[in-house]
Design a protein around this motif. Structure first.
Motif, PDB file in Angstrom:
ATOM      1  N   UNK B 147     -34.950  17.004   8.937  1.00 46.46           N
ATOM      2  CA  UNK B 147     -34.894  17.410  10.596  1.00 46.46           C
ATOM      3  C   UNK B 147     -35.508  16.189  10.997  1.00 46.46           C
ATOM      4  N   UNK B 148     -36.329  15.509  10.540  1.00 46.35           N
ATOM      5  CA  UNK B 148     -36.613  14.079  11.039  1.00 46.35           C
ATOM      6  C   UNK B 148     -35.617  13.087  11.168  1.00 46.35           C
ATOM      7  N   UNK B 149     -35.056  13.115   9.917  1.00 44.67           N
ATOM      8  CA  UNK B 149     -33.923  12.286   9.934  1.00 44.67           C
ATOM      9  C   UNK B 149     -32.621  12.602  10.562  1.00 44.67           C
ATOM     10  N   UNK B 166     -46.673  10.950   5.262  1.00 42.64           N
ATOM     11  CA  UNK B 166     -46.212   9.793   4.509  1.00 42.64           C
ATOM     12  C   UNK B 166     -44.946   9.541   4.451  1.00 42.64           C
ATOM     13  N   UNK B 167     -44.029  10.750   4.190  1.00 39.18           N
ATOM     14  CA  UNK B 167     -42.619  10.862   4.081  1.00 39.18           C
ATOM     15  C   UNK B 167     -41.736  10.910   5.210  1.00 39.18           C
ATOM     16  N   UNK B 168     -42.641  11.158   6.327  1.00 36.56           N
ATOM     17  CA  UNK B 168     -42.041  11.234   7.591  1.00 36.56           C
ATOM     18  C   UNK B 168     -42.643  10.361   8.504  1.00 36.56           C
ATOM     19  N   UNK B 169     -42.064   9.111   8.792  1.00 34.71           N
ATOM     20  CA  UNK B 169     -42.573   8.203   9.897  1.00 34.71           C
ATOM     21  C   UNK B 169     -42.127   8.883  11.159  1.00 34.71           C
ATOM     22  N   UNK B 170     -43.322   9.176  11.903  1.00 37.81           N
ATOM     23  CA  UNK B 170     -42.992   9.622  13.277  1.00 37.81           C
ATOM     24  C   UNK B 170     -44.277   9.491  14.028  1.00 37.81           C
ATOM     25  N   UNK B 171     -44.215   9.581  15.236  1.00 39.31           N
ATOM     26  CA  UNK B 171     -45.311   9.713  16.097  1.00 39.31           C
ATOM     27  C   UNK B 171     -45.913  11.134  15.898  1.00 39.31           C
ATOM     28  N   UNK B 172     -47.399  11.286  15.601  1.00 41.36           N
ATOM     29  CA  UNK B 172     -47.769  12.553  15.368  1.00 41.36           C
ATOM     30  C   UNK B 172     -49.099  12.730  16.036  1.00 41.36           C
ATOM     31  N   UNK B 173     -49.503  13.870  16.390  1.00 40.33           N
ATOM     32  CA  UNK B 173     -50.592  14.163  17.199  1.00 40.33           C
ATOM     33  C   UNK B 173     -51.098  15.496  16.335  1.00 40.33           C
ATOM     34  N   UNK B 174     -52.376  15.330  16.141  1.00 43.14           N
ATOM     35  CA  UNK B 174     -53.272  16.371  15.634  1.00 43.14           C
ATOM     36  C   UNK B 174     -54.824  16.414  15.667  1.00 43.14           C
ATOM     37  N   UNK B 175     -55.410  17.460  15.501  1.00 45.16           N
ATOM     38  CA  UNK B 175     -57.018  17.725  15.310  1.00 45.16           C
ATOM     39  C   UNK B 175     -57.289  17.074  14.449  1.00 45.16           C
ATOM     40  N   UNK B 176     -58.571  16.433  14.746  1.00 45.32           N
ATOM     41  CA  UNK B 176     -59.530  15.873  13.654  1.00 45.32           C
ATOM     42  C   UNK B 176     -60.041  16.857  12.672  1.00 45.32           C
ATOM     43  N   UNK B 177     -59.353  17.173  11.805  1.00 45.67           N
ATOM     44  CA  UNK B 177     -59.786  18.408  10.799  1.00 45.67           C
ATOM     45  C   UNK B 177     -60.869  17.962   9.894  1.00 45.67           C
TER      46      UNK B 177
END
Lengths: 348, 348
Positions: B147-149, B166-177
């Motif tokens: 999908x990313x590709x 690591x397999x999906x270079x992209x901007x990402x937003x997440x919580x500090x789990x």
DNA sequence: CTGAAAGCGCTTACAG
DNA sequence: CTGAAAGCGCTTACAG
């Protein structure tokens, strides 16, 4: 297959060796296309993976394929901000998205202020920026005659979710509120209850009024005298009323609350006094939001068919957009009486 | 004021006595417009109540002003159909709609299947029919490299909600789990607990893995030995584990559950055995959906900043759409540790 | 700083 | 049944 540029109607026309009007006719299922041309076009569409650009369709003067549901801004945001669930929004999206998808439309969801001047302005913006093919008006916007007039003037089809309003001639979809109140009474009388009170909402709301009427009529039919208390839809008000009932010892043996909040309040006050539900008190509520399942005990309730109402509204609007005449003005959807654990025969 | 036809850029141009390009420049806040012309245009826009038609803007080759959030179809529909709330969707809409509105964009919400072939096709349809300026990918789509590709190939900016993959270079937003897991441990050790167990989710989930690491590290730092049980995110599995702990008598004095469901299961099993929470057992969970407030007692929890993450994703996408370079790839948002009534010092 | 021209991808009348 | 023409309301280069 997928390149940076999207496949356009022109690409399909070339591939099928026809003009783009012919492709357009096939996409829009218009008549007067030879079987042969149609087959070639369909093959090309499938092969190229063509999907029409909605913005272009809209610009061509056709539909936008957008149905817009309008909700009250303050109330919706307040629920979200409090981290509470928002059953109405969830079910609205559910019904709306499924119905739209089935017919190739998209559901848009917008928030509009209650204040009339702002509402009019925001509606104006929405209409011209997004150009929806149809609008769904919910409480309180569904009771705003100015908004309805504005939509009519701009020739935008709309459907109200709610009981018919004599001041607002429009197609409307609603649940059978009076019937539900009647069913509630009948459920309780069948369990042997006679002293059934209605913990009412607010008579200024059309739905509340209809329930009240249904309740009163059903009580009279059963030969019992109605007992209506103004609960105002609020937890605190309901708690006060319940406390009075319980403490003065003349409480009803069964209570119908017009929403979940009020039922929770009754449950709480009963619990505090050791009044067992349903052994000594039966309780049934309208609305049926998700939390109702988790109360102790889980509440018997009249389920509001939110998803179904919105789906119906979408279907009516899409029918209009596609030129089908909608003849019925008023659409009544059935409720569901869900018996859980707060209603039963009275025991000592 | 409002007639059947909408006010167009042409109307404004005529009223302000300029060409429509000049109006366009003013709308889009481009430079090179004389102060005088700008003032006249702005006055005309206000007077006529002009609002640009988004479909036309899109067609002109500009942005669509649409940001699209993609959710998993099956899971979403299942929740809706069950009449359960859908906290994720609610908070997503909340954060997304507010962020978009602030910058003149609209939030669209679409469901896509998990199955890769279908997902790719549906994504294709969405991209070409709606032409969103940005896409927000959530679980499980955020972990689908194909999908990313596809998005990258079609040059559609997207942001993943979730930990970096690591397999999906992209901007990402997440919580500090990991940080949240650490905070949970610290909260419990501060209350005097040493035997703190992690009722884990599923290590195949990136977030679950991060929490596990944070938990283990914090336990070691505190000088306690970690104790991880695979709970699989499910109520039943968690109930089984809790039952074993309680019945075999070697249960921990505090439990961190990776989601609400599992915490409910623990609470239930404890209640059945008369194990008082928090006097004899402390319990804290991740997720914090609305139901958590209504459990008895209300659960202490790590609140996932869903609205904030989606709002951040929208902002990043809109920045991109407006040509601002987004330099950071990874955006970490803070969690919130909400102490309610299930965590406390152990008492006999 | 400003406008005339061309074009985006469709559809709607209009001819044939 | 089929296609050539015009247009929807914008924006993007391109001149001036």
């Amino acid at each position: 297959m997928s390149s940076k540029r999207s496949v356009t109607i022109e690409d399909v026309a070339r591939a099928a060796n026809v003009s783009r009007q012919t492709v357009s006719r096939v996409i829009n299922r218009l008549p007067s296309v030879s079987a042969d041309a149609k087959a070639r076009v369909e093959e090309a569409i499938a092969r190229l993976g063509y999907v029409p650009n909605l913005a272009a369709r809209r610009m061509g003067g056709a539909r936008s394929f957008l149905i817009m549901a309008i909700n009250d801004r303050a109330r919706t945001i307040e629920n979200w901000a409090a981290g509470r669930g928002n059953d109405w929004v969830d079910q609205m999206l559910y019904g709306g998205m499924m119905a739209c998808e089935e017919r190739g439309y998209h559901m848009l969801f917008e928030l509009v202020d209650t204040e009339p001047t702002q509402a009019a302005q925001q509606m104006q913006r929405i209409l011209t920026s997004l150009q929806p093919d149809g609008i769904i008006l919910t409480q309180p916007h569904s009771e705003n005659p100015a908004l309805a007039a504005q939509l009519r003037e701009r020739a935008r089809p709309f459907v109200r979710i709610g009981l018919p309003n004599p001041d607002i001639p429009a197609v409307s979809v609603h649940m059978d509120e009076a019937g539900a109140a009647r069913a509630a009474v009948e459920h309780l009388t069948a369990l042997g209850h006679a002293d059934i009170a209605l913990l009412a909402g607010d008579a200024r709301y059309r739905g509340s009024l209809a329930r009240r009427e249904g309740y009163v009529a059903a009580m009279r039919t059963a030969g019992h005298s109605p007992r209506v208390e103004e609960g105002d839809f609020s937890y605190d008000k309901a708690a006060t009323i319940a406390a009075r009932w319980f403490d003065e010892g003349d409480g009803p043996s069964a209570i119908i609350a017009e929403n979940d909040e009020m039922a929770f309040a009754v449950l709480r006050e009963a619990g505090r006094r050791g009044i067992k539900v349903p052994d000594r008190l039966s309780l049934l509520c309208f609305e049926d939001t998700p939390g109702v399942r988790f109360s102790v005990p889980p509440l018997s309730a009249i389920r509001q068919p939110t998803a179904e109402m919105v789906a119906k509204a979408c279907d009516l609007l899409i029918d209009r957009a596609e030129g089908k005449e909608v003849e019925e003005e008023v659409h009544v959807l059935p409720f569901e009486l869900i018996v859980r654990e707060t209603t039963g025969p009275r025991r000592r």
